[in-house]
Every structure is written in C-alpha cells, then in structure tokens.
Write a protein that holds these residues in place. Structure first.
Motif, PDB file in Angstrom:
ATOM      1  N   VAL A  54      -5.322  -7.034 -10.826  1.00 49.85           N
ATOM      2  CA  VAL A  54      -5.127  -8.485 -10.744  1.00 49.85           C
ATOM      3  C   VAL A  54      -4.928  -9.036 -12.154  1.00 49.85           C
ATOM      4  N   ARG A  87       1.996  -7.418  -9.003  1.00 45.65           N
ATOM      5  CA  ARG A  87       0.574  -7.592  -9.199  1.00 45.65           C
ATOM      6  C   ARG A  87       0.190  -9.025  -8.833  1.00 45.65           C
ATOM      7  N   TYR A  89      -1.840 -12.560  -8.988  1.00 44.93           N
ATOM      8  CA  TYR A  89      -2.401 -13.262 -10.136  1.00 44.93           C
ATOM      9  C   TYR A  89      -3.148 -14.510  -9.704  1.00 44.93           C
ATOM     10  N   ALA A 331      -8.883  -7.701  -3.433  1.00 41.33           N
ATOM     11  CA  ALA A 331      -7.801  -6.891  -3.985  1.00 41.33           C
ATOM     12  C   ALA A 331      -8.261  -5.484  -4.330  1.00 41.33           C
ATOM     13  N   SER A 336      -8.903  -5.790 -14.349  1.00 44.18           N
ATOM     14  CA  SER A 336      -8.204  -7.066 -14.437  1.00 44.18           C
ATOM     15  C   SER A 336      -7.702  -7.261 -15.849  1.00 44.18           C
TER      16      SER A 336
END
Length: 337
Positions: A54, A87, A89, A331, A336
């Motif tokens: 993320v 990805r 966000y 997720a 991250s």
C-alpha cells in the motif's frame, strides 16, 4: 508528520514495515530509524512501489500550486505511478489546495477519486474537493502531529548538551519561518517579548530558517537554537516554554497538545484556521502592543487555549489511524511506502 505516522502505525500494526520516499534518505534513516529511498529517483520510486502493498501519502499540504507547480506535479505523479504499478493508495490527513490551474484540479479529482482511503486534514480541503467535482466526500481529521509524543527530558538534555546550549528558566519561545511577510512579523513579536522580563529563545523548525532565527534572537537579546532533526525534541522544547509565538503550524500544534499558550503569525490560511479552532490569538502582522498584551495576559494566568477542541482533534486523528490500519489489514499489508 512522518514521526507521528510511523509512531501510530507501528503501535497499531507492530508487524508493518515502513519505507519512506525521502529527499535525504540517509538523514531519514538516521533520525527515524526507517528504511528510505530517494524520492527523486524514478528507479527507486518504482522499486519501492513494487515492493510495497500500500502507498500512504500524507499528511501536510502536498497538493497545492500556490508555491510552485512542482508540488502537485510530484505528488500526483506518485499516485499515477502507484496506479500503473497496481498498488492501492491512501490519502492520509492531507491538506488540499489552493489549486489554481485546471490541469492540477482535474488530475486531483481523478486520482484522489481512486484512493482506497481519502482523509483530509480540514473542512476547507473537503469542501474544495467537492467544488472541483469529486463525487465521494472526503473524511476529515486533524493533523497527525497532534498525536506525536515529545522526547523525554533525558533525550532533550542530551540534545541540548550536544549543541552547547542551556535553556533558561521560564522562557518565551519564538519559532520563525523564512517566508514573505512572516519574517518581519516574527521580528516584531520577538521585540515585544524582549520588553518583558522573561528570556527569549528562538528555535527554527527547518534548517532554512536558521539565519533568520539568529537575527530574531539578536533583536530580542535572546538565544538561538539550531534546528532539531528529531521533531520530538522540538515538541519537548515547545512544551517547556511559558508561551510560544510561531509562524510554523507544527509549533502551534505542539503547543496546543502540551497545553502551552501561543500566538500565531498567520502567514498562511492553515495557521489562521488552526488558531481559530483551538482559541489561539493570531495576526498576519501583529503589532508590538498586541503581542505584549497577549504575553501579559498569559503572565496573569489567562487561558486562550480551548483544550476540548484539541481533544476532539486528537480523537479524529486516532479514528483516522484506525481507518488506515483497517485498510492495511484488508490489503494484507506487511509493507507500506
């Protein structure tokens, strides 16, 4: 902001691994103990995105074109790269605007509309996004720095010893900013404080303000500190003051969370908005008599700070972190950026 985000995410998700896009990766690793990569390297950016689960972008006023077009070009570009890398966000406690150019307004609506989590730091940002055409309303929370814990007394003493400085008892603290209009206003405020009996300490929050800090300290016959790399040190020095005059938003936030009275030099609408929210007096060009009168009222024990407003802001930020932690868990995030 980074320190607060790292602090809260690691507390809520001990297994999470953080990697930071940084303009100075070595300094970021040294100060925060986090993995970092060069934010200006496309190769590093792409590899970091591919390694991550993320992307978390925030807080601060990142998407605005008031200072230059570089800010929206970069931060919207990172979101576009995340889309290409597939990805998810999160936009986390960001300020949005002003955005004067059609291109940035359109891209902001397009890319923020694709965010898995959209949280802005003030009502003005949420309203601006709706006016620009964003269909889903953004959630609103305070600045993550509202939850930052200050350094311990021992850590603060060690830092001060390393600078060769020794804080006087019962000091006024001035936090300047090198920006048009704010320099003269801060100097005038320092001059007003110098007319009182307490010592004046001037501390910049960024290295670019250090020359101005020394000049202001000279005007106030006070002492200038260097910029603390660790924001927790800055928070501790703010907390030790009897009162703060600041042109930096985070100095005012640190004062509010520590229960210290402050006067805001509102070079920017976000400073004025925060001061209004918590009860701090503020002015773009504070006259000597206004600052002196405020300082005398503080000396007399008058309270301007609305503690309940600060607590509500902190509660909103805690809720925002819970929402972010839920996203990361959904997720399956172990990493991250």
């Amino acid at each position: 902001i980074l320190a607060a985000i790292a602090q809260e995410l690691v507390t809520q998700l001990p297994q999470v691994e953080l990697e930071v896009l940084s303009g100075d990766p070595a300094a970021t690793q040294r100060t925060y103990g986090l993995e970092a990569c060069d934010r200006w390297s496309l190769r590093c950016l792409w590899r970091a995105l591919r390694r991550s689960d993320v992307l978390v972008q925030g807080g601060g006023g990142l998407i605005q074109d008031a200072t230059s077009c570089m800010s929206p070009a970069y931060y919207l570009g990172v979101l576009l790269a995340a889309r290409i890398a597939r990805r998810p966000y999160a936009i986390f406690c960001q300020g949005v605007g002003p955005l004067r150019r059609w291109l940035w307004r359109s891209l902001t609506v397009l890319l923020l509309g694709k965010a898995r989590l959209l949280i802005v730091r003030d009502e003005n940002s949420a309203e601006l996004l709706l006016r620009m055409g964003l269909r889903k309303p953004a959630e609103v929370a305070g600045d993550p720095a509202l939850l930052l814990k200050s350094a311990s007394p021992e850590e603060t003493r060690q830092w001060l010893a390393g600078t060769g400085a020794r804080l006087p008892e019962g000091y006024w603290l001035v936090v300047p900013r090198q920006v048009a209009g704010a320099e003269e206003a801060v100097a005038e405020a320092a001059r007003a404080l110098a007319s009182l009996e307490r010592p004046v300490v001037v501390m910049p929050f960024q290295a670019a303000d250090e020359t101005l800090a020394r000049e202001v300290a000279g005007i106030a016959h006070g002492m200038a500190l260097p910029t603390p790399e660790d924001p927790r040190i800055g928070a501790a020095i703010v907390a030790g003051a009897c009162g703060v005059v600041a042109a930096r938003l985070h100095a005012l936030i640190f004062a509010a969370t520590a229960g210290v009275e402050a006067f805001g030099v509102d070079y920017d609408p976000k400073v004025a908005a925060f001061c209004d929210a918590v009860g701090y007096p503020h002015a773009a060009q504070p006259a000597l008599e206004h600052v002196a009168a405020w300082a005398q009222q503080v000396e007399n024990g008058e309270n301007f700070l609305q503690s309940q407003s600060v607590e509500r802001m902190q509660s909103s930020v805690r809720h925002a972190f819970r929402r972010l932690a839920e996203l990361l868990m959904r997720a399956g995030a172990s990493s991250s950026v």
